[in-house]
Design a protein around this motif. Structure first.
Motif, mmCIF file in Angstrom:
data_model
loop_
_atom_site.group_PDB
_atom_site.id
_atom_site.type_symbol
_atom_site.label_atom_id
_atom_site.label_comp_id
_atom_site.label_asym_id
_atom_site.label_seq_id
_atom_site.Cartn_x
_atom_site.Cartn_y
_atom_site.Cartn_z
ATOM 1 N N ASP A 1 19.698 -6.791 120.214
ATOM 2 C CA ASP A 1 20.816 -6.390 121.117
ATOM 3 C C ASP A 1 22.001 -5.690 119.977
ATOM 4 O OD1 ASP A 1 20.006 -6.937 123.486
ATOM 5 O OD2 ASP A 1 20.648 -8.993 123.394
ATOM 6 N N GLU A 2 21.449 -5.278 118.725
ATOM 7 C CA GLU A 2 22.493 -4.406 117.894
ATOM 8 C C GLU A 2 22.728 -3.167 118.415
ATOM 9 O OE1 GLU A 2 24.160 -5.226 114.836
ATOM 10 O OE2 GLU A 2 23.543 -7.215 115.458
ATOM 11 N N PRO A 3 23.807 -2.499 118.353
ATOM 12 C CA PRO A 3 24.211 -1.308 118.846
ATOM 13 C C PRO A 3 23.142 -0.267 118.257
ATOM 14 C CG PRO A 3 26.092 -2.327 118.415
ATOM 15 C CD PRO A 3 25.236 -3.267 117.943
ATOM 16 N N VAL A 4 22.731 0.770 118.531
ATOM 17 C CA VAL A 4 21.724 1.702 117.966
ATOM 18 C C VAL A 4 22.202 3.255 118.643
ATOM 19 C CG1 VAL A 4 19.995 0.087 117.895
ATOM 20 C CG2 VAL A 4 20.192 1.655 119.737
ATOM 21 N N ASP A 5 21.932 4.090 117.593
ATOM 22 C CA ASP A 5 22.257 5.379 118.218
ATOM 23 C C ASP A 5 21.624 5.849 119.525
ATOM 24 O OD1 ASP A 5 23.490 5.714 115.762
ATOM 25 O OD2 ASP A 5 21.584 6.834 114.754
ATOM 26 N N PRO A 6 22.323 6.720 120.240
ATOM 27 C CA PRO A 6 22.140 7.004 121.640
ATOM 28 C C PRO A 6 20.558 7.791 121.511
ATOM 29 C CG PRO A 6 24.309 8.013 121.280
ATOM 30 C CD PRO A 6 23.682 7.388 119.914
ATOM 31 N N GLY A 7 19.876 7.139 122.332
ATOM 32 C CA GLY A 7 18.320 7.608 122.572
ATOM 33 C C GLY A 7 17.555 6.581 121.729
ATOM 34 N N ARG A 8 17.941 5.882 120.817
ATOM 35 C CA ARG A 8 17.082 5.030 120.376
ATOM 36 C C ARG A 8 17.007 3.606 120.867
ATOM 37 N NH1 ARG A 8 17.726 4.668 113.679
ATOM 38 N NH2 ARG A 8 15.624 3.594 114.162
ATOM 39 N N ARG A 9 15.812 3.125 120.886
ATOM 40 C CA ARG A 9 15.690 1.663 121.395
ATOM 41 C C ARG A 9 15.571 0.624 120.705
ATOM 42 N NH1 ARG A 9 10.648 4.612 124.371
ATOM 43 N NH2 ARG A 9 10.650 5.173 122.157
ATOM 44 N N TRP A 10 15.594 0.584 119.171
ATOM 45 C CA TRP A 10 15.330 -0.293 118.336
ATOM 46 C C TRP A 10 16.180 0.028 117.100
ATOM 47 C CZ3 TRP A 10 11.011 1.563 120.691
ATOM 48 C CH2 TRP A 10 10.408 0.922 121.643
ATOM 49 N N SER B 1 10.076 0.041 131.156
ATOM 50 C CA SER B 1 10.671 -0.982 130.242
ATOM 51 C C SER B 1 10.807 -0.572 129.140
ATOM 52 C CB SER B 1 9.349 -1.955 130.222
ATOM 53 O OG SER B 1 8.190 -1.207 129.612
ATOM 54 N N TYR B 2 10.478 1.001 128.466
ATOM 55 C CA TYR B 2 11.185 1.423 127.082
ATOM 56 C C TYR B 2 12.395 2.284 127.151
ATOM 57 C CZ TYR B 2 6.632 0.604 124.768
ATOM 58 O OH TYR B 2 5.600 -0.122 123.981
ATOM 59 N N VAL B 3 13.087 2.044 128.482
ATOM 60 C CA VAL B 3 14.308 2.869 128.459
ATOM 61 C C VAL B 3 15.419 2.493 127.351
ATOM 62 C CG1 VAL B 3 15.508 1.208 130.194
ATOM 63 C CG2 VAL B 3 16.047 3.889 130.257
ATOM 64 N N ALA B 4 16.237 3.709 126.939
ATOM 65 C CA ALA B 4 17.080 3.161 125.747
ATOM 66 C C ALA B 4 18.329 2.922 126.343
ATOM 67 C CB ALA B 4 17.380 4.523 125.062
ATOM 68 N N THR B 5 18.838 1.970 126.246
ATOM 69 C CA THR B 5 20.184 1.282 126.604
ATOM 70 C C THR B 5 21.418 1.449 125.784
ATOM 71 O OG1 THR B 5 19.492 -0.885 125.529
ATOM 72 C CG2 THR B 5 18.795 -0.599 127.822
ATOM 73 N N GLY B 6 21.391 1.963 124.447
ATOM 74 C CA GLY B 6 22.284 1.969 123.558
ATOM 75 C C GLY B 6 22.509 0.595 122.623
ATOM 76 N N LEU B 7 21.628 -0.485 122.980
ATOM 77 C CA LEU B 7 21.550 -1.509 122.126
ATOM 78 C C LEU B 7 19.883 -1.722 121.740
ATOM 79 C CD1 LEU B 7 23.505 -4.033 124.344
ATOM 80 C CD2 LEU B 7 24.313 -2.705 122.162
ATOM 81 N N CYS B 8 19.639 -2.344 120.684
ATOM 82 C CA CYS B 8 18.267 -2.463 120.398
ATOM 83 C C CYS B 8 17.690 -3.293 121.313
ATOM 84 C CB CYS B 8 18.339 -3.308 118.838
ATOM 85 S SG CYS B 8 16.954 -3.976 118.444
#
Ligand SMILES: [Zn+2]
Length: 64
Positions: A39-48, A28-35
């Motif tokens: 759902d804002e784009p975030v840096d790779p590996g970030r989750r929020w 449930s904590y996997v980083a998708t590239g979006l908050c």
């Protein structure tokens, strides 16, 4: 003998419970590239995108 068997059995139940819990949290904590919250784009590996989204998301998703 019986006491040792009982301890081993309890430990394996605890291990199963912990494995199940950590698997649930990891998926449930996997980083998708979006908050995960807004759902804002975030840096790779970030989750929020920021700490506020993380806190809000956690308050909605954590059961304990
Ligand atoms: Zn966000």
């Amino acid at each position: 003998m019986d006491d040792a068997d009982r301890v081993n059995n309890n430990q394996s139940l605890i291990d199963k419970a912990n494995a199940h819990k950590s698997k649930r949290i990891t998926t449930s904590y996997v980083a998708t590239g979006l908050c995960l919250f807004c759902d804002e784009p975030v840096d790779p590996g970030r989750r929020w995108c920021d700490a506020q989204c993380r806190d809000d998301w956690q308050s909605e998703n954590e059961e304990d």
